[in-house]
Write a protein that holds these residues in place. Structure first.
Motif, PDB file in Angstrom:
ATOM      1  N   LEU A 305       0.856  -1.194   0.000  1.00  0.00           N
ATOM      2  CA  LEU A 305       0.000   0.000   0.000  1.00  0.00           C
ATOM      3  C   LEU A 305       0.881   1.230   0.000  1.00  0.00           C
ATOM      4  CD1 LEU A 305      -2.808   1.320   0.260  1.00  0.00           C
ATOM      5  CD2 LEU A 305      -2.546   1.156   2.747  1.00  0.00           C
ATOM      6  N   LEU A 306       0.764   2.032  -1.041  1.00  0.00           N
ATOM      7  CA  LEU A 306       1.559   3.261  -1.171  1.00  0.00           C
ATOM      8  C   LEU A 306       0.678   4.462  -0.874  1.00  0.00           C
ATOM      9  CD1 LEU A 306       3.676   2.552  -4.377  1.00  0.00           C
ATOM     10  CD2 LEU A 306       4.478   2.626  -2.019  1.00  0.00           C
ATOM     11  N   ARG A 307       1.181   5.352   0.004  1.00  0.00           N
ATOM     12  CA  ARG A 307       0.471   6.579   0.357  1.00  0.00           C
ATOM     13  C   ARG A 307       1.347   7.777   0.018  1.00  0.00           C
ATOM     14  NH1 ARG A 307      -0.950   4.198   6.337  1.00  0.00           N
ATOM     15  NH2 ARG A 307      -2.854   3.052   5.804  1.00  0.00           N
ATOM     16  N   PRO A 308       1.178   8.347  -1.180  1.00  0.00           N
ATOM     17  CA  PRO A 308       2.001   9.503  -1.562  1.00  0.00           C
ATOM     18  C   PRO A 308       1.533  10.783  -0.892  1.00  0.00           C
ATOM     19  CG  PRO A 308       0.475   8.959  -3.317  1.00  0.00           C
ATOM     20  CD  PRO A 308       0.297   7.901  -2.263  1.00  0.00           C
ATOM     21  N   ALA A 309       2.457  11.742  -0.787  1.00  0.00           N
ATOM     22  CA  ALA A 309       2.110  13.091  -0.343  1.00  0.00           C
ATOM     23  C   ALA A 309       1.291  13.770  -1.437  1.00  0.00           C
ATOM     24  CB  ALA A 309       3.387  13.870  -0.015  1.00  0.00           C
ATOM     25  N   ALA A 310       1.091  15.076  -1.309  1.00  0.00           N
ATOM     26  CA  ALA A 310       0.291  15.801  -2.303  1.00  0.00           C
ATOM     27  C   ALA A 310       0.860  15.558  -3.696  1.00  0.00           C
ATOM     28  CB  ALA A 310       0.283  17.289  -1.976  1.00  0.00           C
ATOM     29  N   LEU A 311       0.092  14.862  -4.521  1.00  0.00           N
ATOM     30  CA  LEU A 311       0.576  14.418  -5.823  1.00  0.00           C
ATOM     31  C   LEU A 311       0.579  15.575  -6.818  1.00  0.00           C
ATOM     32  CD1 LEU A 311       1.499  11.627  -6.826  1.00  0.00           C
ATOM     33  CD2 LEU A 311      -0.775  11.340  -7.839  1.00  0.00           C
ATOM     34  N   VAL A 312       1.675  15.716  -7.544  1.00  0.00           N
ATOM     35  CA  VAL A 312       1.795  16.738  -8.586  1.00  0.00           C
ATOM     36  C   VAL A 312       2.370  16.091  -9.828  1.00  0.00           C
ATOM     37  CG1 VAL A 312       2.094  18.633  -6.939  1.00  0.00           C
ATOM     38  CG2 VAL A 312       4.101  17.448  -7.830  1.00  0.00           C
ATOM     39  N   GLN A 340       4.517  19.615   1.500  1.00  0.00           N
ATOM     40  CA  GLN A 340       5.301  18.515   0.948  1.00  0.00           C
ATOM     41  C   GLN A 340       4.575  17.951  -0.260  1.00  0.00           C
ATOM     42  OE1 GLN A 340       5.516  14.849   3.194  1.00  0.00           O
ATOM     43  NE2 GLN A 340       7.630  14.482   2.578  1.00  0.00           N
ATOM     44  N   PHE A 341       5.324  17.574  -1.297  1.00  0.00           N
ATOM     45  CA  PHE A 341       4.744  17.082  -2.533  1.00  0.00           C
ATOM     46  C   PHE A 341       5.366  15.746  -2.923  1.00  0.00           C
ATOM     47  CE2 PHE A 341       4.654  21.728  -2.630  1.00  0.00           C
ATOM     48  CZ  PHE A 341       3.309  21.974  -2.857  1.00  0.00           C
ATOM     49  N   CYS A 342       4.729  15.096  -3.878  1.00  0.00           N
ATOM     50  CA  CYS A 342       5.249  13.852  -4.466  1.00  0.00           C
ATOM     51  C   CYS A 342       5.007  13.912  -5.962  1.00  0.00           C
ATOM     52  CB  CYS A 342       4.563  12.623  -3.852  1.00  0.00           C
ATOM     53  SG  CYS A 342       5.089  11.048  -4.586  1.00  0.00           S
ATOM     54  N   HIS A 343       6.064  13.891  -6.735  1.00  0.00           N
ATOM     55  CA  HIS A 343       5.930  13.909  -8.188  1.00  0.00           C
ATOM     56  C   HIS A 343       5.554  12.520  -8.683  1.00  0.00           C
ATOM     57  CE1 HIS A 343       6.906  14.628 -12.436  1.00  0.00           C
ATOM     58  NE2 HIS A 343       6.825  15.912 -12.137  1.00  0.00           N
ATOM     59  N   VAL A 344       4.752  12.469  -9.751  1.00  0.00           N
ATOM     60  CA  VAL A 344       4.298  11.180 -10.273  1.00  0.00           C
ATOM     61  C   VAL A 344       5.469  10.325 -10.736  1.00  0.00           C
ATOM     62  CG1 VAL A 344       1.967  11.924 -10.872  1.00  0.00           C
ATOM     63  CG2 VAL A 344       3.843  12.328 -12.478  1.00  0.00           C
ATOM     64  N   ASP A 345       6.558  10.932 -11.204  1.00  0.00           N
ATOM     65  CA  ASP A 345       7.723  10.144 -11.602  1.00  0.00           C
ATOM     66  C   ASP A 345       8.378   9.495 -10.389  1.00  0.00           C
ATOM     67  OD1 ASP A 345       7.303  10.815 -14.222  1.00  0.00           O
ATOM     68  OD2 ASP A 345       8.745  12.472 -14.236  1.00  0.00           O
ATOM     69  N   ASP A 346       8.401  10.187  -9.261  1.00  0.00           N
ATOM     70  CA  ASP A 346       8.939   9.588  -8.040  1.00  0.00           C
ATOM     71  C   ASP A 346       8.023   8.498  -7.509  1.00  0.00           C
ATOM     72  OD1 ASP A 346      11.215  11.177  -8.005  1.00  0.00           O
ATOM     73  OD2 ASP A 346      10.220  12.796  -6.918  1.00  0.00           O
ATOM     74  N   LEU A 347       6.713   8.637  -7.714  1.00  0.00           N
ATOM     75  CA  LEU A 347       5.791   7.568  -7.347  1.00  0.00           C
ATOM     76  C   LEU A 347       6.073   6.320  -8.176  1.00  0.00           C
ATOM     77  CD1 LEU A 347       3.275   6.472  -5.888  1.00  0.00           C
ATOM     78  CD2 LEU A 347       1.879   7.570  -7.659  1.00  0.00           C
ATOM     79  N   ASP A 436      12.663  17.535  -5.676  1.00  0.00           N
ATOM     80  CA  ASP A 436      12.477  18.074  -4.335  1.00  0.00           C
ATOM     81  C   ASP A 436      11.195  18.890  -4.289  1.00  0.00           C
ATOM     82  OD1 ASP A 436      13.132  20.374  -5.733  1.00  0.00           O
ATOM     83  OD2 ASP A 436      15.125  20.570  -4.843  1.00  0.00           O
ATOM     84  N   ASN A 437      10.836  19.380  -3.114  1.00  0.00           N
ATOM     85  CA  ASN A 437       9.584  20.119  -2.963  1.00  0.00           C
ATOM     86  C   ASN A 437       9.575  21.406  -3.771  1.00  0.00           C
ATOM     87  OD1 ASN A 437       8.016  18.529  -0.932  1.00  0.00           O
ATOM     88  ND2 ASN A 437       9.825  18.907   0.332  1.00  0.00           N
ATOM     89  N   GLU A 438      10.725  22.076  -3.854  1.00  0.00           N
ATOM     90  CA  GLU A 438      10.783  23.329  -4.609  1.00  0.00           C
ATOM     91  C   GLU A 438      10.505  23.103  -6.091  1.00  0.00           C
ATOM     92  OE1 GLU A 438      12.924  22.288  -2.438  1.00  0.00           O
ATOM     93  OE2 GLU A 438      12.969  23.804  -0.839  1.00  0.00           O
ATOM     94  N   SER A 439      11.130  22.067  -6.671  1.00  0.00           N
ATOM     95  CA  SER A 439      10.904  21.807  -8.094  1.00  0.00           C
ATOM     96  C   SER A 439       9.488  21.297  -8.341  1.00  0.00           C
ATOM     97  CB  SER A 439      11.930  20.793  -8.602  1.00  0.00           C
ATOM     98  OG  SER A 439      11.801  19.549  -7.926  1.00  0.00           O
TER      99      SER A 439
END
Length: 500
Positions: A305-312, A340-347, A436-439
């Protein structure tokens, strides 16, 4: 075609040599297309480098309607034809008597004045909310002179949504044009999805909402929740039926809850403290209650089960991303927001790590660390709007009650309280986020600018964004209050110059 159980193939270095097939359900959404694109890239890199057996192909599964939408051509605006017989009459000039106080289009600035970085709004400034059914109006009903309304019209009633005309090429995968991807149309909330999952060794189910306009635009909240729960049940049972070796479900770290007393960061196995309301967070809580039974019901099916941060990512549309389409950044007095964010590529990279390292159980996925309010203001270039916490939540609740806001007021907590995650287990397994969060924030802002500039953009301003996000709605009302104050001050200045 009846699916048959096959031997389970392993992707890890210590597993059985052989091909593998990855199936992604919900692949026609923005996150799904980006995930499929990233998986194809990693498959190619693995095959080229010779680092063990790589999956041979990806099966992308979604409803026929959503897949058909991806291959539809994007309409373009035709060039206007010149009028062969122009009207020689000049355009009538507006009568200034009809609007004695037109007011400026922007905040007035006197010479030498500097705009404050923080604007404080009180309860009296937000007293122009629409009246709910059964409530008494705040002002008398006697006839008053016509004046310009300072409340955006989009907050008084729901407006018809424009037709969906997504620009597919810049959002990722396009059905019929990509090698290595087999698109299969199926209702993922129906047991018939077992046919579409035939030959799948790994099943990835995207339960998280990545398209707010589509999720809230049709059907009631109860119907939406029923579809989400049935999809989790049908896909998990079908994965076990076809002999898949692993089932990966993607929800959201929102289920952990956003509270002032949350530790920073939250661990992977933190308790789910979110409110079970009628919003999308409540849907994910119900979905996870179904998924937690998988190890008991299907002991031979490995579960992650994966729980990502705010997905962008390109085209991702959520309540958090819409918060940055508001005119100003909403800040609640006395709170300290952490972003905090999570990019779809990092997911996708996290999913690849799960497959190669054979990691089971709940995992959190997000960029390292977090950003405070000042960092977000600097990157976005937006000014903050400071509102008392009680006033902000009561305003969002009333907007939801009268039908101007289609998300519950409780989701406002996710843009004012911390819910930062640590991703410890994935990091220990060798996963590293590329963004990172900034990008992530900069990419989110750039994507919104491109969407507004495109002819097929779904939203054209902050008013439309406010219809789907509690934070954006409160910020929009506060901005309207600021404009009302500025026009009132300018009107007083004009009257004072006319006094003898």
């Amino acid at each position: 075609m009846t699916p048959t159980r096959r031997p389970r193939f392993l992707l890890g270095t210590g597993g059985q040599q052989g091909p593998g097939v990855i199936a992604v359900t919900g692949a026609a959404g923005p996150a799904g297309r980006a995930l499929v694109r990233s998986l194809l890239s990693r498959m190619s890199e693995t095959a080229t480098a010779g680092k063990g057996p790589a999956p041979t192909r990806v099966i992308a599964i979604d409803s026929a309607e959503r897949i058909e939408r991806l291959v539809m051509p994007v309409p373009t605006k035709p060039d206007p034809k010149p009028d062969p017989k122009p009207d020689p009459k000049p355009d009538p000039q507006p009568d200034p008597k009809l609007d004695p106080e037109p007011g400026p289009k922007a905040d007035p600035k006197e010479p030498g004045d500097t705009a404050p970085e923080t604007t404080v709004v009180t309860g009296a400034d937000l007293a122009v909310l629409p009246t709910a059914p059964g409530e008494k109006p705040a002002e008398s009903t006697e006839e008053k002179p016509r004046r310009r309304s300072y409340l955006p019209s989009g907050l008084t009633k729901r407006e018809p949504r424009p037709a969906r005309t997504d620009s597919v090429p810049d959002l990722g995968i396009v059905p019929g044009t990509d090698t290595g991807v087999e698109w299969r149309a199926a209702d993922i909330s129906s047991p018939d999805v077992v046919t579409a999952l035939d030959q799948a060794d790994v099943v990835i189910h995207l339960a998280t909402a990545d398209d707010l306009a589509e999720a809230t635009g049709t059907g009631s909240p109860s119907d939406r929740r029923l579809r989400a729960v049935r999809a989790a049940q049908a896909v998990s049972m079908a994965a076990a039926a076809v002999g898949a070796r692993r089932f990966v479900a993607v929800t959201s770290a929102m289920v952990l809850g956003a509270r002032p007393d949350n530790p920073v960061p939250l661990p992977d196995d933190a308790d789910c403290r979110a409110d079970s309301d009628e919003g999308q967070v409540g849907d994910l809580l119900e979905v996870e209650r179904v998924l937690e039974r998988i190890p008991r019901v299907h002991p031979g099916l490995a579960f992650t089960l994966l729980r990502p941060a705010a997905l962008v990512g390109p085209g991702v549309d959520t309540a958090v991303t819409r918060h940055f389409e508001a005119p100003r950044l909403l800040v609640l007095r006395g709170t300290g927001t952490q972003w905090q964010f999570c990019h779809v590529d990092d997911l996708a990279g996290a999913i690849w790590t799960v497959l190669t390292r054979e990691i089971d159980g709940p995992l959190t996925v997000g960029a390292a660390g977090s950003m405070d309010e000042s960092q977000v203001e600097t990157i976005s270039g937006m000014r903050r709007l400071e509102v008392p916490a009680g006033l902000a939540f009561s305003t969002a609740e009333r907007l939801h009650r009268v039908g101007a806001l289609n998300t519950p007021a409780s989701e406002l907590a996710y843009v004012v309280h911390p819910w930062v995650i640590g991703s410890r287990r994935l990091t220990e397994a060798g996963w590293e986020p590329l963004h990172d969060n900034e990008s992530c924030l900069q990419g989110l802002l750039d994507d919104q600018r491109r969407r507004r500039a495109a002819p097929s953009g779904r939203r054209v301003g902050g008013r439309d964004a406010a219809l789907g996000a509690a934070g954006a709605a409160v910020a929009l009302l506060g901005t309207a209050a600021i404009v009302r104050q500025a026009r009132s001050r300018q009107s007083k200045r004009r009257r004072s110059t006319l006094d003898p």
